[in-house]
Design a protein around this motif. Structure first.
Motif, PDB file in Angstrom:
ATOM      1  N   LYS A  36      55.199  37.250  81.663  1.00 51.05           N
ATOM      2  CA  LYS A  36      53.914  37.869  81.332  1.00 51.05           C
ATOM      3  C   LYS A  36      54.092  39.063  80.392  1.00 51.05           C
ATOM      4  CE  LYS A  36      51.814  36.666  85.784  1.00 51.05           C
ATOM      5  NZ  LYS A  36      51.281  37.213  87.066  1.00 51.05           N
ATOM      6  N   LYS A  37      55.370  39.355  80.081  1.00 56.07           N
ATOM      7  CA  LYS A  37      55.702  40.516  79.248  1.00 56.07           C
ATOM      8  C   LYS A  37      55.133  41.792  79.843  1.00 56.07           C
ATOM      9  CE  LYS A  37      56.094  37.808  75.009  1.00 56.07           C
ATOM     10  NZ  LYS A  37      55.637  37.612  73.606  1.00 56.07           N
ATOM     11  N   THR A  38      55.225  41.860  81.187  1.00 55.53           N
ATOM     12  CA  THR A  38      54.754  43.024  81.922  1.00 55.53           C
ATOM     13  C   THR A  38      55.958  43.808  82.440  1.00 55.53           C
ATOM     14  OG1 THR A  38      52.780  41.840  82.651  1.00 55.53           O
ATOM     15  CG2 THR A  38      53.376  43.830  83.867  1.00 55.53           C
ATOM     16  N   LYS A  39      56.026  45.079  82.083  1.00 59.34           N
ATOM     17  CA  LYS A  39      57.135  45.904  82.543  1.00 59.34           C
ATOM     18  C   LYS A  39      56.850  46.432  83.948  1.00 59.34           C
ATOM     19  CE  LYS A  39      58.694  47.484  77.998  1.00 59.34           C
ATOM     20  NZ  LYS A  39      58.955  48.663  77.149  1.00 59.34           N
ATOM     21  N   ALA A  40      57.918  46.513  84.737  1.00 61.16           N
ATOM     22  CA  ALA A  40      57.800  47.122  86.061  1.00 61.16           C
ATOM     23  C   ALA A  40      57.593  48.621  85.874  1.00 61.16           C
ATOM     24  CB  ALA A  40      59.063  46.841  86.883  1.00 61.16           C
ATOM     25  N   ASN A  41      56.383  49.102  86.068  1.00 61.47           N
ATOM     26  CA  ASN A  41      56.012  50.477  85.755  1.00 61.47           C
ATOM     27  C   ASN A  41      55.613  51.207  87.028  1.00 61.47           C
ATOM     28  OD1 ASN A  41      54.708  52.843  84.891  1.00 61.47           O
ATOM     29  ND2 ASN A  41      54.162  51.909  82.942  1.00 61.47           N
ATOM     30  N   PHE A  42      56.559  51.967  87.572  1.00 63.33           N
ATOM     31  CA  PHE A  42      56.318  52.657  88.833  1.00 63.33           C
ATOM     32  C   PHE A  42      55.243  53.727  88.688  1.00 63.33           C
ATOM     33  CE2 PHE A  42      56.989  55.479  92.380  1.00 63.33           C
ATOM     34  CZ  PHE A  42      57.357  54.642  93.402  1.00 63.33           C
ATOM     35  N   ILE A  43      55.153  54.331  87.499  1.00 64.15           N
ATOM     36  CA  ILE A  43      54.204  55.424  87.295  1.00 64.15           C
ATOM     37  C   ILE A  43      52.777  54.929  87.485  1.00 64.15           C
ATOM     38  CG2 ILE A  43      53.531  57.294  85.770  1.00 64.15           C
ATOM     39  CD1 ILE A  43      56.496  57.242  86.614  1.00 64.15           C
ATOM     40  N   ARG A  44      52.450  53.787  86.899  1.00 63.85           N
ATOM     41  CA  ARG A  44      51.097  53.255  87.056  1.00 63.85           C
ATOM     42  C   ARG A  44      50.821  52.885  88.515  1.00 63.85           C
ATOM     43  NH1 ARG A  44      48.091  52.817  82.742  1.00 63.85           N
ATOM     44  NH2 ARG A  44      48.980  52.529  80.677  1.00 63.85           N
ATOM     45  N   THR A 168      56.722  45.116  92.374  1.00 67.89           N
ATOM     46  CA  THR A 168      56.888  45.639  91.020  1.00 67.89           C
ATOM     47  C   THR A 168      57.500  47.031  91.052  1.00 67.89           C
ATOM     48  OG1 THR A 168      54.979  44.374  90.255  1.00 67.89           O
ATOM     49  CG2 THR A 168      55.683  46.196  88.875  1.00 67.89           C
ATOM     50  N   ALA A 169      57.069  47.858  91.999  1.00 67.45           N
ATOM     51  CA  ALA A 169      57.636  49.201  92.136  1.00 67.45           C
ATOM     52  C   ALA A 169      59.138  49.121  92.410  1.00 67.45           C
ATOM     53  CB  ALA A 169      56.930  49.959  93.253  1.00 67.45           C
ATOM     54  N   TYR A 170      59.509  48.218  93.295  1.00 67.79           N
ATOM     55  CA  TYR A 170      60.936  48.040  93.605  1.00 67.79           C
ATOM     56  C   TYR A 170      61.717  47.625  92.356  1.00 67.79           C
ATOM     57  CZ  TYR A 170      65.199  45.773  95.184  1.00 67.79           C
ATOM     58  OH  TYR A 170      66.508  45.392  95.313  1.00 67.79           O
ATOM     59  N   LEU A 171      61.170  46.700  91.596  1.00 64.07           N
ATOM     60  CA  LEU A 171      61.857  46.190  90.400  1.00 64.07           C
ATOM     61  C   LEU A 171      61.922  47.217  89.271  1.00 64.07           C
ATOM     62  CD1 LEU A 171      60.493  42.527  90.355  1.00 64.07           C
ATOM     63  CD2 LEU A 171      62.820  43.261  90.919  1.00 64.07           C
ATOM     64  N   SER A 172      61.211  48.334  89.418  1.00 64.30           N
ATOM     65  CA  SER A 172      61.363  49.430  88.460  1.00 64.30           C
ATOM     66  C   SER A 172      62.778  49.987  88.514  1.00 64.30           C
ATOM     67  CB  SER A 172      60.367  50.560  88.768  1.00 64.30           C
ATOM     68  OG  SER A 172      59.031  50.133  88.649  1.00 64.30           O
ATOM     69  N   PHE A 173      63.429  49.846  89.667  1.00 66.03           N
ATOM     70  CA  PHE A 173      64.779  50.383  89.860  1.00 66.03           C
ATOM     71  C   PHE A 173      65.837  49.269  89.858  1.00 66.03           C
ATOM     72  CE2 PHE A 173      61.628  53.015  92.020  1.00 66.03           C
ATOM     73  CZ  PHE A 173      61.814  54.215  91.337  1.00 66.03           C
ATOM     74  N   ASP A 174      65.551  48.191  90.575  1.00 63.52           N
ATOM     75  CA  ASP A 174      66.460  47.037  90.580  1.00 63.52           C
ATOM     76  C   ASP A 174      66.040  46.116  89.438  1.00 63.52           C
ATOM     77  OD1 ASP A 174      68.108  44.896  91.041  1.00 63.52           O
ATOM     78  OD2 ASP A 174      67.128  44.279  92.914  1.00 63.52           O
ATOM     79  N   ARG A 175      66.415  46.477  88.240  1.00 64.56           N
ATOM     80  CA  ARG A 175      65.908  45.782  87.053  1.00 64.56           C
ATOM     81  C   ARG A 175      66.506  44.390  86.874  1.00 64.56           C
ATOM     82  NH1 ARG A 175      62.987  48.736  83.411  1.00 64.56           N
ATOM     83  NH2 ARG A 175      62.544  50.855  84.122  1.00 64.56           N
ATOM     84  N   ASP A 176      67.583  44.099  87.602  1.00 69.46           N
ATOM     85  CA  ASP A 176      68.187  42.764  87.531  1.00 69.46           C
ATOM     86  C   ASP A 176      67.705  41.861  88.666  1.00 69.46           C
ATOM     87  OD1 ASP A 176      69.703  43.506  85.299  1.00 69.46           O
ATOM     88  OD2 ASP A 176      71.261  44.387  86.580  1.00 69.46           O
ATOM     89  N   GLY A 177      66.984  42.419  89.619  1.00 69.44           N
ATOM     90  CA  GLY A 177      66.533  41.632  90.761  1.00 69.44           C
ATOM     91  C   GLY A 177      67.664  41.137  91.625  1.00 69.44           C
ATOM     92  N   LYS A 178      68.689  41.964  91.791  1.00 70.86           N
ATOM     93  CA  LYS A 178      69.882  41.533  92.530  1.00 70.86           C
ATOM     94  C   LYS A 178      69.797  41.806  94.025  1.00 70.86           C
ATOM     95  CE  LYS A 178      72.254  45.833  91.238  1.00 70.86           C
ATOM     96  NZ  LYS A 178      71.070  46.333  90.499  1.00 70.86           N
ATOM     97  N   GLY A 179      68.717  42.485  94.456  1.00 68.11           N
ATOM     98  CA  GLY A 179      68.532  42.723  95.881  1.00 68.11           C
ATOM     99  C   GLY A 179      68.847  44.124  96.346  1.00 68.11           C
ATOM    100  N   TYR A 180      69.285  44.987  95.451  1.00 67.08           N
ATOM    101  CA  TYR A 180      69.542  46.389  95.797  1.00 67.08           C
ATOM    102  C   TYR A 180      69.637  47.201  94.506  1.00 67.08           C
ATOM    103  CZ  TYR A 180      74.348  45.604  94.254  1.00 67.08           C
ATOM    104  OH  TYR A 180      75.449  45.306  93.493  1.00 67.08           O
ATOM    105  N   PHE A 181      69.541  48.523  94.636  1.00 65.17           N
ATOM    106  CA  PHE A 181      69.841  49.400  93.502  1.00 65.17           C
ATOM    107  C   PHE A 181      70.606  50.608  94.004  1.00 65.17           C
ATOM    108  CE2 PHE A 181      65.507  50.530  94.866  1.00 65.17           C
ATOM    109  CZ  PHE A 181      65.579  51.914  95.004  1.00 65.17           C
ATOM    110  N   THR A 182      71.347  51.223  93.118  1.00 66.67           N
ATOM    111  CA  THR A 182      72.219  52.346  93.459  1.00 66.67           C
ATOM    112  C   THR A 182      71.585  53.670  93.041  1.00 66.67           C
ATOM    113  OG1 THR A 182      73.358  52.296  91.324  1.00 66.67           O
ATOM    114  CG2 THR A 182      74.223  50.869  93.083  1.00 66.67           C
ATOM    115  N   ALA A 183      72.267  54.764  93.411  1.00 65.40           N
ATOM    116  CA  ALA A 183      71.783  56.096  93.023  1.00 65.40           C
ATOM    117  C   ALA A 183      71.784  56.240  91.507  1.00 65.40           C
ATOM    118  CB  ALA A 183      72.658  57.174  93.668  1.00 65.40           C
ATOM    119  N   ASP A 184      72.784  55.669  90.857  1.00 63.91           N
ATOM    120  CA  ASP A 184      72.843  55.735  89.390  1.00 63.91           C
ATOM    121  C   ASP A 184      71.652  55.009  88.769  1.00 63.91           C
ATOM    122  OD1 ASP A 184      75.141  57.227  89.394  1.00 63.91           O
ATOM    123  OD2 ASP A 184      76.486  55.514  89.120  1.00 63.91           O
TER     124      ASP A 184
END
Length: 482
Positions: A36-44, A168-184
């Motif tokens: 959909k060319k929609t970015k995961a945008n936590f701010i919105r 979508t909020a979660y995918l703002s950080f886990d941009r690969d959709g791998k199931g987790y994200f790190t502090a970095d």
């Protein structure tokens, strides 16, 4: 069921397979966003917290109904019974019967807590929200699977949108959709998003500590939802302190749950203007005062129309009636008027602090419309307030509101939610135009700083600005008398 679906279904019988299905569901959600060319945008999504909060409140109510024992927790037996009721109501049409093993594993994975080694196999309210989110994405990935969270989405657009926002909020950080994200990756969000500067105050070390419940240095989807549910409802924590600070009007306005979202909305507006390379120019806006005046006149006519008792003020009950008619509000669920948000905007706009009973005068109603406009703009398509909906159909209304925001950002150049007298003076000097310099005087500052706090926020700005735009009206009346 396809061979791929069978493999997915069988894998749900093991813990590893269940987790793999969650990851697959997240990757599917990411793929749909990409298509959909929609970015995961936590701010919105922050701007849509009131809508999400309303859904979470409903889930808390459902949790209470499921809790037959009344101990504040839901076990597998109570959960299965509630799911069976939903299934019998036809909320899982076309899906397979409820599988106890899936129920048990969904509960287990949702039991997020500090001590991960001592699970009790019961869910409190926040863990119940986690379970609904997990069940939602699993049911989205596997159209045959019956889950509690999936069944709730059947015919409930508000719930579906809220859960989609969580993912979508979660995918703002886990941009690969791998199931987790790190502090970095969490910190990297600031550089990955052009608008992330709008939320630097939100994404702190304290937020990371809330996210990493297990303390293993990474945040899985379940941990994220657990913390997210707390962020969405965080405004409730301050309610007990309100009475103690009732004498400090400035503090009370700062404690309004919409205040940080207004700041984010202003920063988003600033980002858009920067991206469009549109330099904010107060002198040009002065030249557009006549057109803004016409829009303000229309707003005043709406105020007069719905001032049913003719006292010059719009009470909350009258305002709610106006919202329904102006929005043609036959809408249900996601498109329904959010009355808690309306009340919070009302309180922010009540600059003379007369309260709900006396209501808003015409200038305060202009403030109400301006605040609603920027929140609706920042919230996107799912934040349909009256002012946002009207602006889509009235070009002049939209332009006038954007001029108000642009004029404000002349002084609050960082979009931090307020400006000082020094910042105002600097802006006037930089402007170097006679018209602007004569308008922005010490007397004007006193008009701006209504609560004498030493700073001017957006609501105070709009209140004074509406006076400036119509400043010539009194003179015109005097000329007519002569």
């Amino acid at each position: 069921m396809t061979e791929e679906s069978n493999a997915s279904s069988r894998s749900l019988s093991t813990s590893e397979g269940f987790n793999a299905n969650v990851v697959n569901a997240l990757q599917l959600a990411k793929k749909e966003l990409d298509e959909k060319k929609t970015k995961a945008n936590f701010i919105r999504i922050i701007m849509r917290f009131p809508k999400i909060k309303a859904v979470f409140e409903r889930l808390r109510g459902i949790h209470a109904r499921c809790d037959k024992s009344g101990n504040g927790e839901v076990d597998v037996e109570e959960l299965t019974e509630a799911m069976t009721e939903l299934f019998n109501e036809g909320r899982a049409e076309g899906r397979e019967p409820i599988r106890p093993s899936v129920v048990a594993r969904t509960l287990s994975i949702s039991e997020v807590e500090g001590d991960m080694g001592s699970k009790k196999h019961v869910l409190d309210q926040k863990q119940f929200i986690v379970m609904c989110a997990v069940g939602f994405i699993l049911a989205e990935e596997n159209k045959d699977l019956s889950t509690f969270g999936g069944m709730l989405a059947n015919g409930d657009d508000a719930y579906r949108l809220a859960m989609a926002d969580v993912v979508t909020a979660y995918l703002s950080f886990d941009r690969d959709g791998k199931g987790y994200f790190t502090a970095d990756e969490f910190n990297g969000f600031m550089t990955a998003s052009k608008r992330a500067d709008a939320a630097k105050s939100f994404f702190t070390d304290e937020r990371w500590a809330e996210l990493d419940v297990s303390g293993d240095g990474k945040v899985e989807f379940e941990e994220f939802v657990y913390a997210f549910s707390n962020w969405v409802s965080n405004d409730d924590d301050d309610d007990d302190d309100d009475e103690e600070e009732s004498q400090d009007k400035h503090i009370n306005r700062r404690k309004n749950p919409l205040t940080p979202r207004i700041t984010l909305a202003l920063q988003l507006s600033k980002s858009i203007l920067d991206k469009q390379k549109k330099e904010v120019n107060f002198t040009r806006i002065i030249m557009r005062f006549p057109r803004i005046h016409e829009v303000f006149d229309r707003i005043r006519s709406i105020h007069e129309k719905y001032d049913l008792n003719g006292d010059g003020h719009l009470q909350l009950a009258e305002l709610n009636a106006a919202m329904n008619e102006l929005m043609s509000n036959d809408a249900q669920g996601a498109d329904a008027v959010d009355y808690s948000t309306i009340e919070n905007i009302f309180m922010l706009s009540d600059l003379d602090h007369h309260g709900l009973e006396e209501g808003l005068d015409a200038k305060e109603f202009i403030v109400f419309c301006a605040v609603g406009f920027i929140l609706a703009e920042a919230g996107g398509e799912t934040s349909k307030m009256v002012t946002g909906a009207v602006s889509d159909h009235e070009k002049e209304y939209r332009l006038a509101m954007m001029d108000i925001v642009g004029a404000y950002l002349t002084f609050d150049r960082e979009g931090k939610g307020y400006f000082t007298s020094n910042e105002m003076h600097t802006a006037v000097v930089d402007c170097g135009k006679k018209d602007a310099g004569s308008l922005l005087t010490e007397e004007r500052w006193r008009e701006l700083d209504i609560d004498s706090s030493g700073v001017v926020d957006f609501e105070e700005w709009v209140h004074a600005f509406s006076t400036w735009v119509t400043a010539g009206d009194d003179e015109d009346e005097g000329e007519d008398d002569e």
